[in-house]
Scaffold this motif. Structure first.
Motif, PDB file in Angstrom:
ATOM      1  N   ALA A  26     -31.472 -19.687  -7.190  1.00 58.07           N
ATOM      2  CA  ALA A  26     -30.609 -18.975  -6.259  1.00 58.07           C
ATOM      3  C   ALA A  26     -29.547 -18.190  -7.013  1.00 58.07           C
ATOM      4  N   PRO A  27     -29.090 -17.047  -6.439  1.00 59.40           N
ATOM      5  CA  PRO A  27     -28.006 -16.307  -7.081  1.00 59.40           C
ATOM      6  C   PRO A  27     -26.742 -17.139  -7.153  1.00 59.40           C
ATOM      7  N   LEU A  28     -25.927 -16.828  -8.116  1.00 57.67           N
ATOM      8  CA  LEU A  28     -24.688 -17.561  -8.310  1.00 57.67           C
ATOM      9  C   LEU A  28     -23.744 -17.316  -7.145  1.00 57.67           C
ATOM     10  N   TYR A  29     -22.982 -18.312  -6.785  1.00 57.72           N
ATOM     11  CA  TYR A  29     -21.944 -18.170  -5.772  1.00 57.72           C
ATOM     12  C   TYR A  29     -20.687 -18.839  -6.288  1.00 57.72           C
ATOM     13  N   GLU A  30     -19.577 -18.533  -5.632  1.00 61.75           N
ATOM     14  CA  GLU A  30     -18.269 -19.044  -6.043  1.00 61.75           C
ATOM     15  C   GLU A  30     -17.739 -19.983  -4.977  1.00 61.75           C
ATOM     16  N   ALA A  31     -17.279 -21.147  -5.397  1.00 59.01           N
ATOM     17  CA  ALA A  31     -16.684 -22.128  -4.494  1.00 59.01           C
ATOM     18  C   ALA A  31     -15.171 -21.941  -4.507  1.00 59.01           C
ATOM     19  N   VAL A  32     -14.616 -21.666  -3.334  1.00 59.08           N
ATOM     20  CA  VAL A  32     -13.182 -21.391  -3.214  1.00 59.08           C
ATOM     21  C   VAL A  32     -12.566 -22.409  -2.263  1.00 59.08           C
ATOM     22  N   PRO A  33     -11.548 -23.164  -2.680  1.00 63.01           N
ATOM     23  CA  PRO A  33     -10.914 -24.131  -1.776  1.00 63.01           C
ATOM     24  C   PRO A  33     -10.191 -23.418  -0.630  1.00 63.01           C
ATOM     25  N   VAL A  34     -10.244 -24.042   0.533  1.00 63.66           N
ATOM     26  CA  VAL A  34      -9.479 -23.542   1.679  1.00 63.66           C
ATOM     27  C   VAL A  34      -8.021 -23.896   1.450  1.00 63.66           C
ATOM     28  N   ALA A  35      -7.161 -22.914   1.437  1.00 66.13           N
ATOM     29  CA  ALA A  35      -5.746 -23.144   1.127  1.00 66.13           C
ATOM     30  C   ALA A  35      -4.879 -22.304   2.056  1.00 66.13           C
ATOM     31  N   ARG A  36      -3.623 -22.662   2.078  1.00 65.43           N
ATOM     32  CA  ARG A  36      -2.667 -21.899   2.878  1.00 65.43           C
ATOM     33  C   ARG A  36      -2.112 -20.747   2.050  1.00 65.43           C
ATOM     34  N   ARG A  37      -1.978 -19.605   2.675  1.00 67.07           N
ATOM     35  CA  ARG A  37      -1.476 -18.424   2.001  1.00 67.07           C
ATOM     36  C   ARG A  37      -0.874 -17.484   3.034  1.00 67.07           C
ATOM     37  N   ASP A  38      -0.215 -16.459   2.549  1.00 71.60           N
ATOM     38  CA  ASP A  38       0.377 -15.448   3.424  1.00 71.60           C
ATOM     39  C   ASP A  38      -0.618 -14.302   3.596  1.00 71.60           C
ATOM     40  N   ILE A  39      -0.856 -13.932   4.839  1.00 71.18           N
ATOM     41  CA  ILE A  39      -1.748 -12.811   5.160  1.00 71.18           C
ATOM     42  C   ILE A  39      -0.877 -11.647   5.613  1.00 71.18           C
ATOM     43  N   VAL A  40      -0.992 -10.535   4.925  1.00 70.41           N
ATOM     44  CA  VAL A  40      -0.211  -9.341   5.248  1.00 70.41           C
ATOM     45  C   VAL A  40      -1.174  -8.186   5.485  1.00 70.41           C
ATOM     46  N   VAL A  41      -1.095  -7.580   6.656  1.00 62.96           N
ATOM     47  CA  VAL A  41      -1.920  -6.424   7.001  1.00 62.96           C
ATOM     48  C   VAL A  41      -1.060  -5.174   6.886  1.00 62.96           C
ATOM     49  N   THR A  42      -1.563  -4.178   6.201  1.00 58.45           N
ATOM     50  CA  THR A  42      -0.781  -2.973   5.941  1.00 58.45           C
ATOM     51  C   THR A  42      -1.545  -1.734   6.367  1.00 58.45           C
ATOM     52  N   ALA A  43      -0.784  -0.702   6.674  1.00 59.98           N
ATOM     53  CA  ALA A  43      -1.322   0.644   6.888  1.00 59.98           C
ATOM     54  C   ALA A  43      -0.916   1.478   5.676  1.00 59.98           C
ATOM     55  N   SER A  44      -1.893   1.976   4.948  1.00 62.52           N
ATOM     56  CA  SER A  44      -1.630   2.688   3.698  1.00 62.52           C
ATOM     57  C   SER A  44      -1.571   4.187   3.933  1.00 62.52           C
ATOM     58  N   ALA A  45      -0.728   4.852   3.150  1.00 63.27           N
ATOM     59  CA  ALA A  45      -0.590   6.306   3.233  1.00 63.27           C
ATOM     60  C   ALA A  45       0.039   6.804   1.939  1.00 63.27           C
ATOM     61  N   SER A  46      -0.026   8.090   1.736  1.00 63.88           N
ATOM     62  CA  SER A  46       0.604   8.744   0.588  1.00 63.88           C
ATOM     63  C   SER A  46       1.843   9.472   1.062  1.00 63.88           C
ATOM     64  N   GLY A  47       2.871   9.482   0.227  1.00 64.27           N
ATOM     65  CA  GLY A  47       4.115  10.122   0.612  1.00 64.27           C
ATOM     66  C   GLY A  47       4.808  10.773  -0.564  1.00 64.27           C
ATOM     67  N   VAL A  48       5.976  11.329  -0.286  1.00 63.68           N
ATOM     68  CA  VAL A  48       6.778  12.015  -1.289  1.00 63.68           C
ATOM     69  C   VAL A  48       8.230  11.595  -1.099  1.00 63.68           C
ATOM     70  N   VAL A  49       8.912  11.274  -2.204  1.00 58.05           N
ATOM     71  CA  VAL A  49      10.317  10.897  -2.152  1.00 58.05           C
ATOM     72  C   VAL A  49      11.165  12.143  -1.921  1.00 58.05           C
ATOM     73  N   GLN A  50      12.103  12.050  -0.984  1.00 63.59           N
ATOM     74  CA  GLN A  50      13.009  13.148  -0.665  1.00 63.59           C
ATOM     75  C   GLN A  50      14.417  12.593  -0.465  1.00 63.59           C
ATOM     76  N   PRO A  51      15.445  13.401  -0.777  1.00 65.59           N
ATOM     77  CA  PRO A  51      16.809  12.969  -0.428  1.00 65.59           C
ATOM     78  C   PRO A  51      16.990  12.961   1.082  1.00 65.59           C
ATOM     79  N   ILE A  52      17.825  12.070   1.563  1.00 67.81           N
ATOM     80  CA  ILE A  52      18.102  12.046   2.998  1.00 67.81           C
ATOM     81  C   ILE A  52      18.835  13.310   3.417  1.00 67.81           C
ATOM     82  N   LEU A  53      19.792  13.771   2.605  1.00 66.52           N
ATOM     83  CA  LEU A  53      20.567  14.974   2.921  1.00 66.52           C
ATOM     84  C   LEU A  53      20.870  15.709   1.626  1.00 66.52           C
ATOM     85  N   THR A  54      20.526  16.987   1.573  1.00 72.27           N
ATOM     86  CA  THR A  54      20.759  17.823   0.398  1.00 72.27           C
ATOM     87  C   THR A  54      21.890  18.804   0.685  1.00 72.27           C
ATOM     88  N   PHE A  55      22.854  18.895  -0.221  1.00 73.50           N
ATOM     89  CA  PHE A  55      23.990  19.809  -0.079  1.00 73.50           C
ATOM     90  C   PHE A  55      23.747  21.057  -0.923  1.00 73.50           C
TER      91      PHE A  55
END
Length: 498
Positions: A26-55
């Motif tokens: 049989a093909p190799l498989y990985e055994a992973v213990p069931v553990a508690r962890r933090d699940i974070v769902v994100t929406a990804s995007a690309s952006g550009v840094v800008q000053p809040i107000l330019t004088f």
């Protein structure tokens, strides 16, 4: 403890001994213990840094720039000198205004003395009333001249101060539009000349374009994580400020601008930096989670069984029995009638989820119910009971009554995919149906079906197993079943081995 399961993905229920018999092929498989962890769902995007107000800094004065002590990138404080304009003409105007004020004050003193004499002469009737009124008019005129001269002097002083251009805020110099010896114009003459641009970079803003499919989960106040190429090993935290109301279409993709405020105390983020923005649209802290690759859908039962060297048809029959055994039963006092409380028609069996299964000849509903109840308690069914369940549920699947296919992966919602997972419990490999929640595409929250002491098996994907099988078949076709002498060498024991 009662566990709740829903129809969805299916899994493989096997014993440890059966899995070990074909572990070498049989093909190799990985055994992973069931553990508690933090699940974070994100929406990804690309952006550009800008000053809040330019004088945009201009000068009220006009003339030649004779001093500019700042350069691009300098940090300046409010009121600090930015540029000095040639002050010769304002100085001359200031001197003239001062002289005009002195003259007006002298004339006022003379007019005041003349008015006193006229009042005395008018009381002694030495001068006429007309001459007295002329003295009053001369005094009033001299007083007005003093006021005009004082206003002119203040204007000249302001013009003199305008030759020194000072910072309106504490911030950074972003751009120099004029250099030393440049002759600039006043804003009153054609809008004026821009000297420089500056902004406060203590807090910057990221303008990210979020896809239309993710914008429904984004709202002001959500936490945001930002990364930039300049600091690949560091993240910056921000907060969603607002969502732009107008969509933008680029390359047939509809996106909405999302503005994120980012604290920038060290001014590491510079205007114009490209960013990768991850908006945290969902989060679960300290929940049971398994790798998403450990789940299987009904269509992947055959591939999952092949990985462990099992009979796919037998596994499907056993999964159907396990799903029925794990379904919730009615409790005393419930106002809603459950399918288990219905009267069984002769030759049929109604599962807890309401599905009616036609029983094969010689099998009664009581026998099926007893076998399912035994599996619910966690006891190991006998060979006869296992064969009985396989016969009943295998027949229902062949007649079209099998469990439906579950949805694919995906995450982001609190109601994530329901599925099955191959897990190892007490030394045995068992396939169980599970109920899942939030998923970040790498790990998925498990709300029912596994415990923290369990271990799940991460198997290869169905496409990978299929490609491996096709490659093995092609290899056997080309070599005629193997390389010459290979099987013979493998079949002969090594010297001294027993």
């Amino acid at each position: 403890m009662k566990r709740l399961f829903r129809a969805g993905r299916v899994a493989i229920l096997v014993s440890g001994a059966a899995a070990c018999q074909k572990a070498q092929t049989a093909p190799l498989y990985e055994a992973v213990p069931v553990a508690r962890r933090d699940i974070v769902v994100t929406a990804s995007a690309s952006g550009v840094v800008q000053p809040i107000l330019t004088f945009i800094v201009k000068s009220k004065a006009w003339g030649e720039i004779i001093e500019m002590p700042v350069q691009t990138g300098d940090e300046v404080r409010k009121g600090q000198l930015l540029a000095r304009i040639d002050p010769r003409i304002p100085q001359q105007n200031l001197a003239q205004a001062q002289a005009a004020l002195d003259k007006a004050r002298a004339q006022l003193e003379t007019a005041t003395a003349q008015l006193r004499r006229s009042e005395a002469l008018y009381r002694s009737q030495s001068i006429s009333e007309t001459e007295y009124e002329s003295s009053n008019l001369a005094h009033a005129t001299a007083s007005a001249a003093v006021v005009n001269a004082e206003a002119g002097l203040q204007t000249a002083k302001d013009a003199m101060e305008d030759t020194q251009v000072r910072a309106p805020i504490t911030g950074s110099i972003l751009e120099l539009d004029a250099v030393l010896r440049t002759v600039i114009s006043s804003p009153t003459l054609g809008g004026g000349t821009v000297i420089l641009k500056m902004a406060n970079l203590d807090t910057v803003q990221d303008s990210a374009m979020v896809a239309e499919t993710d914008i429904g989960r984004v709202q002001p106040g959500l936490p945001v994580t930002i990364t930039v190429d300049a600091f690949p090993n560091r993240t910056f935290d921000g907060t969603v400020l607002k969502i732009g109301p107008q969509a933008q279409i680029m390359q047939n993709v509809t996106s909405f601008p999302v503005f994120v405020n980012i604290p920038n105390p060290g001014h590491l983020l510079k205007p114009g930096m490209n960013t990768e923005v991850r908006i945290h649209t969902g989060r679960r802290d300290g929940v049971l989670a398994v790798p998403y690759a450990a789940l299987r859908t009904p269509r992947d039962v055959a591939s999952g069984a092949a990985v462990l060297g099992l009979d796919p048809q037998l596994v499907e029959q056993q999964i159907a029995a396990a799903t029925a055994a794990a379904a919730p039963q009615g409790r005393a006092g419930d106002s809603t009638a459950h399918p288990t409380s219905q009267v069984q028609a002769p030759g049929t069996f109604t599962t807890p989820n309401g599905r009616v299964i036609t029983l094969p000849p010689g099998v009664t509903a009581d026998q099926v119910q007893q076998a399912i109840a035994k599996m619910r308690t966690g006891a190991e069914p006998t060979a006869a009971e296992r064969a009985l369940l396989a016969q009943v549920f295998g027949r229902s699947q062949r007649s079209g009554g099998g469990g439906g296919g579950g949805g694919g992966g995906g995450g982001g919602g609190a109601r994530g995919p329901r599925g099955g997972s191959g897990k190892r419990r007490a030394g045995n490999v068992t396939a169980v149906p599970i109920k899942t929640g939030l998923s970040d595409q790498d790990y998925v929250e498990v709300t029912a079906g596994v415990e923290e002491k369990d271990t799940v098996l991460v198997l290869p994907s169905a496409s990978l197993v299929q490609s491996q099988q096709q490659f093995r078949q092609r290899f056997q076709n080309v070599t005629g079943g193997g390389l010459p002498g290979l099987r013979q060498q493998q079949s002969q024991p090594a010297a001294g081995a027993r």
